[in-house]
Design a protein around this motif. Sequence first.
Motif, PDB file in Angstrom:
ATOM      1  N   VAL A 218       5.679   1.159  -9.580  1.00 21.29           N
ATOM      2  CA  VAL A 218       5.348   0.654  -8.246  1.00 21.29           C
ATOM      3  C   VAL A 218       6.495  -0.195  -7.709  1.00 21.29           C
ATOM      4  O   VAL A 218       6.874  -0.094  -6.539  1.00 21.29           O
ATOM      5  CB  VAL A 218       4.041  -0.163  -8.272  1.00 21.29           C
ATOM      6  N   LEU A 219       7.083  -1.025  -8.567  1.00 20.16           N
ATOM      7  CA  LEU A 219       8.234  -1.843  -8.156  1.00 20.16           C
ATOM      8  C   LEU A 219       9.403  -0.950  -7.739  1.00 20.16           C
ATOM      9  O   LEU A 219      10.125  -1.266  -6.784  1.00 20.16           O
ATOM     10  CB  LEU A 219       8.659  -2.770  -9.292  1.00 20.16           C
TER      11      LEU A 219
ATOM     12  N   VAL B 184       0.824  -1.217   0.000  1.00 19.59           N
ATOM     13  CA  VAL B 184       0.000   0.000   0.000  1.00 19.59           C
ATOM     14  C   VAL B 184       0.858   1.267   0.000  1.00 19.59           C
ATOM     15  O   VAL B 184       0.628   2.169  -0.819  1.00 19.59           O
ATOM     16  CB  VAL B 184      -1.004  -0.010   1.175  1.00 19.59           C
ATOM     17  N   PRO B 185       1.875   1.395   0.860  1.00 23.40           N
ATOM     18  CA  PRO B 185       2.735   2.591   0.764  1.00 23.40           C
ATOM     19  C   PRO B 185       3.433   2.705  -0.592  1.00 23.40           C
ATOM     20  O   PRO B 185       3.615   3.818  -1.108  1.00 23.40           O
ATOM     21  CB  PRO B 185       3.763   2.378   1.887  1.00 23.40           C
ATOM     22  N   GLY B 186       3.842   1.553  -1.171  1.00 26.70           N
ATOM     23  CA  GLY B 186       4.505   1.597  -2.469  1.00 26.70           C
ATOM     24  C   GLY B 186       3.597   2.115  -3.571  1.00 26.70           C
ATOM     25  O   GLY B 186       4.007   2.939  -4.405  1.00 26.70           O
ATOM     26  N   VAL B 187       2.351   1.649  -3.579  1.00 30.99           N
ATOM     27  CA  VAL B 187       1.387   2.126  -4.585  1.00 30.99           C
ATOM     28  C   VAL B 187       1.108   3.608  -4.382  1.00 30.99           C
ATOM     29  O   VAL B 187       1.070   4.386  -5.348  1.00 30.99           O
ATOM     30  CB  VAL B 187       0.092   1.294  -4.509  1.00 30.99           C
TER      31      VAL B 187
ATOM     32  N   HIS C 246       8.230 -10.933  -8.349  1.00 28.01           N
ATOM     33  CA  HIS C 246       8.339 -11.671  -9.614  1.00 28.01           C
ATOM     34  C   HIS C 246       7.017 -12.100 -10.244  1.00 28.01           C
ATOM     35  O   HIS C 246       7.026 -12.772 -11.275  1.00 28.01           O
ATOM     36  CB  HIS C 246       9.215 -12.910  -9.401  1.00 28.01           C
ATOM     37  N   SER C 247       5.895 -11.721  -9.666  1.00 26.33           N
ATOM     38  CA  SER C 247       4.613 -12.166 -10.212  1.00 26.33           C
ATOM     39  C   SER C 247       4.148 -11.353 -11.408  1.00 26.33           C
ATOM     40  O   SER C 247       3.277 -11.785 -12.155  1.00 26.33           O
ATOM     41  CB  SER C 247       3.534 -12.097  -9.124  1.00 26.33           C
ATOM     42  N   GLY C 248       4.706 -10.158 -11.585  1.00 29.29           N
ATOM     43  CA  GLY C 248       4.246  -9.281 -12.664  1.00 29.29           C
ATOM     44  C   GLY C 248       2.950  -8.564 -12.342  1.00 29.29           C
ATOM     45  O   GLY C 248       2.324  -7.955 -13.227  1.00 29.29           O
ATOM     46  N   ALA C 249       2.531  -8.611 -11.084  1.00 29.72           N
ATOM     47  CA  ALA C 249       1.267  -7.990 -10.692  1.00 29.72           C
ATOM     48  C   ALA C 249       1.367  -6.469 -10.584  1.00 29.72           C
ATOM     49  O   ALA C 249       0.334  -5.784 -10.610  1.00 29.72           O
ATOM     50  CB  ALA C 249       0.804  -8.571  -9.358  1.00 29.72           C
ATOM     51  N   PHE C 250       2.591  -5.945 -10.476  1.00 25.87           N
ATOM     52  CA  PHE C 250       2.759  -4.513 -10.255  1.00 25.87           C
ATOM     53  C   PHE C 250       3.572  -3.883 -11.380  1.00 25.87           C
ATOM     54  O   PHE C 250       4.508  -4.487 -11.900  1.00 25.87           O
ATOM     55  CB  PHE C 250       3.438  -4.261  -8.901  1.00 25.87           C
TER      56      PHE C 250
END
Length: 289
Positions: free
Chosen positions: A161-162, A69-72, A153-157
């Motif tokens: 964001v990464l 959440v802080p990263g987003v 590594h999931s590619g979700a972000f």
Amino acid sequence: MVRDKNKRADPEVRRDELLKEVSEIGRPDAYVLHEVIRLEGDEELRRHGLALFLSAFAAGLSIALSLIVPGVLRSHLPETDWAKIVSSMGYAVGFLVVVLGRQQLFTENTITPVLPLLHDRSVKTAVRVVRLWAIVLSGNILGTLAIAAVVAHSGAFEPPVLKAFAEISHDAIAHDFWATFVKAVFAGWMIALMVWFLPATASAAPFVILLMTWLVALCSLAHIVAGSVEAFYLVVTGAASMGDYGFKFFLPTLLGNTFGGAALVAVLNYGQVAPEVEETKAVEGERPD
């Protein structure tokens, strides 16, 4: 009316009675708070090892929200002085999920099972406390490692964001041993104080959790579980080594959190109610069966 002996001996029954008393009083005294937390600690010490581990592993996964959440938020905010104030609020989300969801978090357990130990002062209880700590800490850490790998590594972000995840995570290993230790003492102290307050907060519990954990993030303090997500994120992305995790983060943070929670909160707060505890133990020991 004299209570049945078995009911008196049942920690869960006694804890429920005290919680009802807390809700009626509004502002309970230190002894009532101590008894609520001590009886909860008794329950935790008696839980099955697998149940403890699974709850702790779930907490390790859930606490990743304190990075996500802080990263987003950070990736969408301008680079200004106030941006950290806003993004740090997202740190509380993971703790809200863990604490309100009754998942096992190591830093909560630096006070909850310690009070039964201070009450009994027996080798048996000490062994049970060490067992609880070992199970919960291992579950927490394995959970954080698993979720850090998925986040990385999931590619979700998206890449921005990464990048924000990496920038936030860098602080976990950016300091020397003693600086991290001191940061961890403050974090352990604040989280244990939060646990001490919670029985008296009723419907205000989410606000208390939000406030205390937001301050931990805003002050860049070191938390063994939430910080492990950050440090492991750096490890699984190749930005740090396991040695960095172990010696720059894990060891000083574990020692600091444990001291801050167990010594500064559990022991000191027990000290203020110790005369009442000893008096109650003496009275109960004199009761006829």
